[in-house]
Enzyme design. Structure first.
Site, PDB file in Angstrom:
ATOM      1  N   SER A   1      36.276  43.375  31.497  1.00  0.00           N
ATOM      2  CA  SER A   1      36.992  44.002  30.398  1.00  0.00           C
ATOM      3  C   SER A   1      37.296  45.450  30.775  1.00  0.00           C
ATOM      4  CB  SER A   1      36.153  43.918  29.122  1.00  0.00           C
ATOM      5  OG  SER A   1      36.856  44.479  28.051  1.00  0.00           O
TER       6      SER A   1
ATOM      7  N   TYR B   1      48.188  44.570  28.121  1.00  0.00           N
ATOM      8  CA  TYR B   1      46.991  44.691  28.971  1.00  0.00           C
ATOM      9  C   TYR B   1      45.754  44.946  28.105  1.00  0.00           C
ATOM     10  CZ  TYR B   1      43.620  46.726  32.211  1.00  0.00           C
ATOM     11  OH  TYR B   1      42.468  46.997  32.918  1.00  0.00           O
TER      12      TYR B   1
ATOM     13  N   LYS C   1      42.325  42.608  27.106  1.00  0.00           N
ATOM     14  CA  LYS C   1      40.928  43.027  27.288  1.00  0.00           C
ATOM     15  C   LYS C   1      40.156  42.913  25.968  1.00  0.00           C
ATOM     16  CE  LYS C   1      41.426  43.777  31.633  1.00  0.00           C
ATOM     17  NZ  LYS C   1      40.805  42.911  32.643  1.00  0.00           N
TER      18      LYS C   1
ATOM     19  N   LEU D   1      38.736  47.021  42.777  1.00  0.00           N
ATOM     20  CA  LEU D   1      37.409  46.636  42.291  1.00  0.00           C
ATOM     21  C   LEU D   1      36.929  45.313  42.898  1.00  0.00           C
ATOM     22  CD1 LEU D   1      35.238  47.471  40.156  1.00  0.00           C
ATOM     23  CD2 LEU D   1      36.396  45.894  38.605  1.00  0.00           C
TER      24      LEU D   1
HETATM   25  N1  LIG Z   1      40.923  50.457  37.662  1.00  0.00           N
HETATM   26  C1  LIG Z   1      40.298  50.677  36.516  1.00  0.00           C
HETATM   27  O1  LIG Z   1      40.019  51.824  36.129  1.00  0.00           O
HETATM   28  C2  LIG Z   1      39.896  49.527  35.650  1.00  0.00           C
HETATM   29  C3  LIG Z   1      39.312  49.811  34.411  1.00  0.00           C
HETATM   30  C4  LIG Z   1      38.929  48.767  33.596  1.00  0.00           C
HETATM   31  C5  LIG Z   1      39.110  47.462  34.019  1.00  0.00           C
HETATM   32  N2  LIG Z   1      39.680  47.213  35.213  1.00  0.00           N
HETATM   33  C6  LIG Z   1      39.849  45.807  35.588  1.00  0.00           C
HETATM   34  O2  LIG Z   1      39.350  45.588  36.883  1.00  0.00           O
HETATM   35  C7  LIG Z   1      40.014  44.452  37.449  1.00  0.00           C
HETATM   36  C8  LIG Z   1      40.482  44.793  38.845  1.00  0.00           C
HETATM   37  O3  LIG Z   1      41.460  45.810  38.745  1.00  0.00           O
HETATM   38  P1  LIG Z   1      41.646  46.930  39.860  1.00  0.00           P
HETATM   39  O4  LIG Z   1      41.550  48.235  39.164  1.00  0.00           O
HETATM   40  O5  LIG Z   1      40.789  46.673  41.036  1.00  0.00           O
HETATM   41  O6  LIG Z   1      43.188  46.724  40.198  1.00  0.00           O
HETATM   42  P2  LIG Z   1      43.888  46.225  41.531  1.00  0.00           P
HETATM   43  O7  LIG Z   1      43.411  47.001  42.706  1.00  0.00           O
HETATM   44  O8  LIG Z   1      45.349  46.218  41.219  1.00  0.00           O
HETATM   45  O9  LIG Z   1      43.361  44.737  41.689  1.00  0.00           O
HETATM   46  C9  LIG Z   1      43.843  43.679  40.931  1.00  0.00           C
HETATM   47  C10 LIG Z   1      43.570  42.412  41.702  1.00  0.00           C
HETATM   48  O10 LIG Z   1      43.949  41.317  40.877  1.00  0.00           O
HETATM   49  C11 LIG Z   1      44.845  40.510  41.628  1.00  0.00           C
HETATM   50  N3  LIG Z   1      45.772  39.846  40.750  1.00  0.00           N
HETATM   51  C12 LIG Z   1      46.626  40.409  39.865  1.00  0.00           C
HETATM   52  N4  LIG Z   1      47.325  39.458  39.250  1.00  0.00           N
HETATM   53  C13 LIG Z   1      46.902  38.271  39.754  1.00  0.00           C
HETATM   54  C14 LIG Z   1      47.272  36.923  39.541  1.00  0.00           C
HETATM   55  N5  LIG Z   1      48.218  36.590  38.676  1.00  0.00           N
HETATM   56  N6  LIG Z   1      46.630  35.967  40.238  1.00  0.00           N
HETATM   57  C15 LIG Z   1      45.672  36.274  41.114  1.00  0.00           C
HETATM   58  N7  LIG Z   1      45.298  37.531  41.386  1.00  0.00           N
HETATM   59  C16 LIG Z   1      45.919  38.513  40.711  1.00  0.00           C
HETATM   60  C17 LIG Z   1      45.563  41.467  42.565  1.00  0.00           C
HETATM   61  O11 LIG Z   1      46.144  40.739  43.610  1.00  0.00           O
HETATM   62  P3  LIG Z   1      47.475  41.301  44.367  1.00  0.00           P
HETATM   63  O12 LIG Z   1      47.009  42.396  45.261  1.00  0.00           O
HETATM   64  O13 LIG Z   1      47.984  40.119  45.099  1.00  0.00           O
HETATM   65  O14 LIG Z   1      48.402  41.792  43.296  1.00  0.00           O
HETATM   66  C18 LIG Z   1      44.403  42.331  42.984  1.00  0.00           C
HETATM   67  O15 LIG Z   1      43.638  41.686  43.967  1.00  0.00           O
HETATM   68  C19 LIG Z   1      41.139  44.088  36.488  1.00  0.00           C
HETATM   69  O16 LIG Z   1      40.737  43.028  35.677  1.00  0.00           O
HETATM   70  C20 LIG Z   1      41.292  45.351  35.653  1.00  0.00           C
HETATM   71  O17 LIG Z   1      41.795  45.070  34.380  1.00  0.00           O
HETATM   72  C21 LIG Z   1      40.074  48.208  36.055  1.00  0.00           C
END
Ligand SMILES: NC(=O)c1ccc[n+]([C@@H]2O[C@H](COP(=O)([O-])OP(=O)(O)OC[C@H]3O[C@@H](n4cnc5c(N)ncnc54)[C@H](OP(=O)(O)O)[C@@H]3O)[C@@H](O)[C@H]2O)c1
Length: 430
Positions: free
Chosen positions: A214, A237, A241, A22
């Site tokens: 969130s 997690y 949120k 994202l």
């Molecule tokens: N995917 C979904 O369906 C969904 C739904 C609701 C909300 N979200 C939210 O959307 C956001 C992005 O998630 P995503 O789905 O895109 O997952 P993702 O591809 O795993 O991306 C997570 C990002 O956060 C970074 N990150 C994780 N822990 C960190 C830390 N301690 N310090 C700095 N950076 C950190 C990761 O870096 P690294 O690559 O270095 O680990 C990665 O760039 C999150 O807040 C998630 O809760 C996602």
């Protein structure tokens, strides 16, 4: 930077966790929408954060490729040059508070105003999937199962590594207390961003927007008000949120004002009398469900997961953008929309949780999302236009006066505890 008529010429946005899923899509969409909607005299400065230098370089390179592609595909409609977009990487690991402080100091040294920050980085902390439960849930109610999944297996009790050097011996000598524990998911998803918000406060102006990420799965059963760090809860997690929802949605109420002002005050001298409108606004968003590495599935399971997500969308689920670029619409809307489309709308209709919704064919839009105890806008019985009333959580209850009051009370309490924790950790880190 400002033009002589007061209109800013550079719009600066900081996006955390930008190398993946994202976060990367948010940066791409910011570039596209900025170029398409802003005056040619304006430039966009995308500050993307990652955890290490190689991810940073790779993210910058891929964003430049995206920018060039967008300009090429616009067939001249983006009569603009690449120079309108500045792409720059910064480093931070939110579970290492010294890196959070270092990033804040780096940006403070420069003194550039931040027009928006998008707190996107997040960690799920799941150690696996209960495939049997997942298959059954999908077969019996695919929309619930893929919007509010209950079959991920969480790692309970994850703690962050110590933040200060291990001074056990010297602590024993001096009688200093042991460093307090920090929940790892809480730290990366909420508290790291919370401290960053405070340390960057001098760079915000009243119109700046602090955008939190969130999830649809931020439902109350996962949250324990006596354990806001989610250290002992079953699903840290989802707890993080729900905490985000509580913090942001109550951030403009009189009952939390003194805490919010202290967080956003750049000189540690919060004036209770100051108008809340003079502080930057916190905005709550969620991306719906998007296929990203968050769930850490192997390619085979990823394939079936994405298939189930599409099926849910075709069965009219509103919360399945699936493609991260579509899921990015709510965060980008929160950052770039003109005042009458968001801040003024929230004043008029109440504060909302802005989600990325889609139609059956994947046409994305931004919509208000129901939150347990808050409803769509913090007003009992009110459903403003543009709210999604389908695909709601099966355990939902209509908001009434009591649950609305309880939400506000929990909001006040988490704000108090977060401020206490901030002061404690600022003292430890200094
Ligand atoms: N995917 C979904 O369906 C969904 C739904 C609701 C909300 N979200 C939210 O959307 C956001 C992005 O998630 P995503 O789905 O895109 O997952 P993702 O591809 O795993 O991306 C997570 C990002 O956060 C970074 N990150 C994780 N822990 C960190 C830390 N301690 N310090 C700095 N950076 C950190 C990761 O870096 P690294 O690559 O270095 O680990 C990665 O760039 C999150 O807040 C998630 O809760 C996602």
């Amino acid at each position: 930077m400002q033009r002589s008529d007061g209109e800013p010429t550079t719009f600066t946005v900081l996006v955390t966790g930008a190398n993946s899923g994202l976060g990367f899509a948010i940066c791409c969409r910011l570039i596209d929408e900025f170029l398409a909607t802003r005056l040619h005299s304006q430039t966009l400065h995308v500050l993307h954060s990652t955890r290490d230098a190689s991810k940073s370089e790779d993210t910058s390179r891929r964003l430049r490729v995206h920018l060039q592609k967008s300009i090429r595909q616009s067939n001249g409609s983006l009569t603009t040059s690449e120079t309108r977009v500045k792409i720059e990487g910064v480093l931070v690991d939110l579970t290492k508070l010294r890196t959070v402080k270092a990033l804040a100091e780096q940006l403070l040294d420069r003194g550039d105003v931040l027009d928006a920050v998008i707190w996107n980085a997040g960690l799920a902390g799941w150690k696996g999937t209960d495939y049997l439960a997942g298959t059954w849930a999908i077969l019996t109610n695919i929309i619930q199962a893929t919007t509010y999944p209950e079959f991920m297996i969480p790692s309970v009790g994850l703690l962050a590594a110590p933040q200060t050097p291990d001074d056990t011996k010297s602590n024993q000598r001096t009688g200093a207390k042991e460093e307090p524990k920090l929940g790892q998911i809480f730290l990366s998803n909420v508290f790291g961003h919370y401290l960053l918000t405070h340390w960057l406060a001098p760079l915000f102006r009243p119109s700046s927007r602090i955008i939190w990420t969130s999830s649809t799965s931020a439902v109350p059963p996962y949250f324990n008000i006596d354990d806001i760090q989610g250290i002992n809860v079953h699903a840290a997690y989802e707890s993080s949120k729900r905490l985000t929802d509580l913090l942001v949605l109550t951030s403009e109420l009189p009952s939390t004002r003194s805490y919010v002002q202290k967080l956003l005050d750049s000189h540690e001298s919060a004036q209770e009398t100051a108008e809340s409108s003079s502080t930057p606004k916190m905005i709550l968003t969620h991306p719906g469900i998007v296929a990203t590495p968050l769930a850490a599935q192997n390619w085979f399971m990823q394939f079936w997961m994405v298939a189930a997500l599409y099926l849910a969308r075709w069965l009219s689920s509103p919360w399945h953008p699936i493609d991260p670029y579509k899921g990015a619409i709510s965060a980008v809307f929160a950052a770039l929309s003109p005042p009458y489309q968001l801040p003024e709308l929230e004043v008029q209709d109440g504060k909302g949780k802005w989600g990325s919704a889609t139609g059956v064919y994947g046409e994305e839009r931004v919509a208000r999302t129901e939150v347990e105890g808050w409803g769509y806008c913090g007003v009992v019985g009110k459903i403003p236009a543009g709210s999604v009333t389908t695909g709601r959580w099966a355990g939902r209850k209509d908001v009434d006066k009591e649950s609305r009051e309880e939400f506000e009370e929990q909001g006040r309490r988490v704000w108090r505890e977060m401020e206490e924790l901030r002061l404690e950790w600022e003292a430890i880190l200094s």
